[in-house]
Design a protein around this motif. Structure first.
Motif, PDB file in Angstrom:
ATOM      1  N   HIS A  40       0.846  -1.195   0.000  1.00 25.90           N
ATOM      2  CA  HIS A  40       0.000   0.000   0.000  1.00 25.90           C
ATOM      3  C   HIS A  40       0.882   1.246   0.000  1.00 25.90           C
ATOM      4  O   HIS A  40       1.902   1.283   0.690  1.00 25.90           O
ATOM      5  N   TRP A  41       0.474   2.244  -0.789  1.00 27.70           N
ATOM      6  CA  TRP A  41       1.199   3.522  -0.799  1.00 27.70           C
ATOM      7  C   TRP A  41       0.280   4.545  -0.133  1.00 27.70           C
ATOM      8  O   TRP A  41      -0.745   4.920  -0.691  1.00 27.70           O
ATOM      9  N   PRO A  71       5.974   2.685  -1.254  1.00 27.98           N
ATOM     10  CA  PRO A  71       4.987   1.741  -0.730  1.00 27.98           C
ATOM     11  C   PRO A  71       5.449   1.055   0.552  1.00 27.98           C
ATOM     12  O   PRO A  71       6.651   0.911   0.793  1.00 27.98           O
TER      13      PRO A  71
END
Ligand code: CMP
Length: 141
Positions: A40-41, A71
């Protein structure tokens, strides 16, 4: 026996240094169960919410800048006393003080770029898990 869930995150420095496999492997070998896992960023808004307990502290801006710089890999780990077990495995915040054998002790030489984050209480685990995962992304197995 107290089965708990905790949120662990491999930070952008750990991802850039190709430490994802090494770190996940330690948790698996310990016997913790991976209930959810994703890359996830963070947006700035999400990062500010995730680290809201640190809002107003001198390092808050640099913390947000760092955690949104690339990320992360986030996971929900489950097991007996998982919150404390994981915190013992990652070691103290400052990599220069973390004992060898802990993740930060073995891979970090800094307080800000310290490779991993883990929830420090059941309340924060619940909040952090809900920021990163929807209920249907956490699997019962
Ligand atoms: P983490 O466990 O992710 O929780 C908050 C983070 O703030 C911490 O790890 C550190 O990476 C970061 N941080 C940066 N500077 C400081 C500081 N002076 N004191 C505490 N935490 C800091």
């Amino acid at each position: 026996m107290v089965i708990e869930q905790t949120l662990v995150m491999i930070k952008p420095d750990g991802v850039k240094r190709r430490l994802i496999g090494e770190i996940i492997s330690r948790f698996e070998k310990k016997g913790l169960k991976i209930k959810a896992l994703k890359m996830h960023w963070f947006t700035r808004e999400e990062a500010e919410e995730f680290y809201s307990v640190h809002r107003g502290k001198p390092f808050f801006e640099s913390l947000i800048g760092f955690i949104t710089s690339g990320p992360v890999v986030a996971m929900v780990l489950e097991g007996d006393n998982a919150i404390n077990v994981v915190r013992l495995m990652i070691g103290p915040t400052d990599g220069r003080e973390a004992p060898p054998g802990t993740i930060r002790g073995d891979y970090a030489l800094s307080k800000s770029e310290n490779v991993v984050h883990a929830s420090d209480s059941p309340e924060n685990a619940k909040k952090e898990i809900s920021i990163l995962f929807k209920d249907n992304e956490i699997y019962e197995w």
